[in-house]
Write a protein that holds these residues in place. Structure first.
Motif, mmCIF file in Angstrom:
data_model
loop_
_atom_site.group_PDB
_atom_site.id
_atom_site.type_symbol
_atom_site.label_atom_id
_atom_site.label_comp_id
_atom_site.label_asym_id
_atom_site.label_seq_id
_atom_site.Cartn_x
_atom_site.Cartn_y
_atom_site.Cartn_z
ATOM 1 N N LYS A 10 -0.955 0.044 -8.276
ATOM 2 C CA LYS A 10 -0.137 -0.133 -7.074
ATOM 3 C C LYS A 10 -0.673 0.727 -5.933
ATOM 4 O O LYS A 10 -0.757 0.274 -4.785
ATOM 5 N N ALA A 11 -1.069 1.956 -6.230
ATOM 6 C CA ALA A 11 -1.637 2.827 -5.203
ATOM 7 C C ALA A 11 -2.914 2.227 -4.632
ATOM 8 O O ALA A 11 -3.138 2.264 -3.415
ATOM 9 N N ASP A 12 -3.755 1.670 -5.492
ATOM 10 C CA ASP A 12 -4.995 1.032 -5.051
ATOM 11 C C ASP A 12 -4.685 -0.161 -4.148
ATOM 12 O O ASP A 12 -5.314 -0.349 -3.106
ATOM 13 N N GLU A 13 -3.698 -0.958 -4.545
ATOM 14 C CA GLU A 13 -3.291 -2.118 -3.743
ATOM 15 C C GLU A 13 -2.815 -1.683 -2.356
ATOM 16 O O GLU A 13 -3.208 -2.255 -1.339
ATOM 17 N N LEU A 14 -1.981 -0.651 -2.311
ATOM 18 C CA LEU A 14 -1.458 -0.171 -1.033
ATOM 19 C C LEU A 14 -2.563 0.428 -0.157
ATOM 20 O O LEU A 14 -2.567 0.239 1.058
ATOM 21 N N ALA A 15 -3.498 1.139 -0.771
ATOM 22 C CA ALA A 15 -4.611 1.715 -0.008
ATOM 23 C C ALA A 15 -5.470 0.616 0.598
ATOM 24 O O ALA A 15 -5.865 0.701 1.774
ATOM 25 N N ASN A 16 -5.757 -0.416 -0.180
ATOM 26 C CA ASN A 16 -6.549 -1.535 0.342
ATOM 27 C C ASN A 16 -5.811 -2.265 1.453
ATOM 28 O O ASN A 16 -6.416 -2.669 2.454
ATOM 29 N N GLN A 17 -4.516 -2.417 1.294
ATOM 30 C CA GLN A 17 -3.695 -3.064 2.313
ATOM 31 C C GLN A 17 -3.754 -2.262 3.623
ATOM 32 O O GLN A 17 -3.918 -2.827 4.702
ATOM 33 N N ALA A 18 -3.641 -0.957 3.518
ATOM 34 C CA ALA A 18 -3.689 -0.096 4.707
ATOM 35 C C ALA A 18 -5.045 -0.176 5.384
ATOM 36 O O ALA A 18 -5.136 -0.201 6.624
ATOM 37 N N MET A 19 -6.116 -0.217 4.591
ATOM 38 C CA MET A 19 -7.461 -0.316 5.179
ATOM 39 C C MET A 19 -7.632 -1.637 5.912
ATOM 40 O O MET A 19 -8.237 -1.687 6.993
#
Length: 84
Positions: A71-80
């Motif tokens: 989930k953290a990886d998904e959110l980080a990619n979304q933010a980028m």
């Protein structure tokens, strides 16, 4: 309250669990006297942690099915993507 932080970054986990105290003691210099990279981010993280009763950082393997890490990886990619 005890807080547990799980990260797939060995650098972050070791930085918080092992190196931070010496960095601060040595005026934000590493053992070979070079400045700590991203000092401002480390200082901010240190401020957040030191105001808590107890915080422990744990290493998890990235992309290994750990629900929180995924989930953290998904959110980080979304933010980028939003920054582009």
């Amino acid at each position: 309250m005890h807080i547990e932080v799980y990260a797939d970054s060995t650098y972050v986990v070791d930085g918080m669990n092992s190196w931070m105290k010496n960095w601060i003691k040595n005026n934000w210099r590493k053992s070979k006297k070079k400045p700590v990279e991203n000092k401002e981010l480390w200082m901010e993280l240190n401020e957040l942690v030191k105001n808590q009763a107890s915080v422990t950082f744990f290493k998890v393997k990235g992309h290994s099915g750990n629900e929180g890490n995924e989930k953290a990886d998904e959110l980080a990619n979304q933010a980028m993507d939003e920054l582009e």
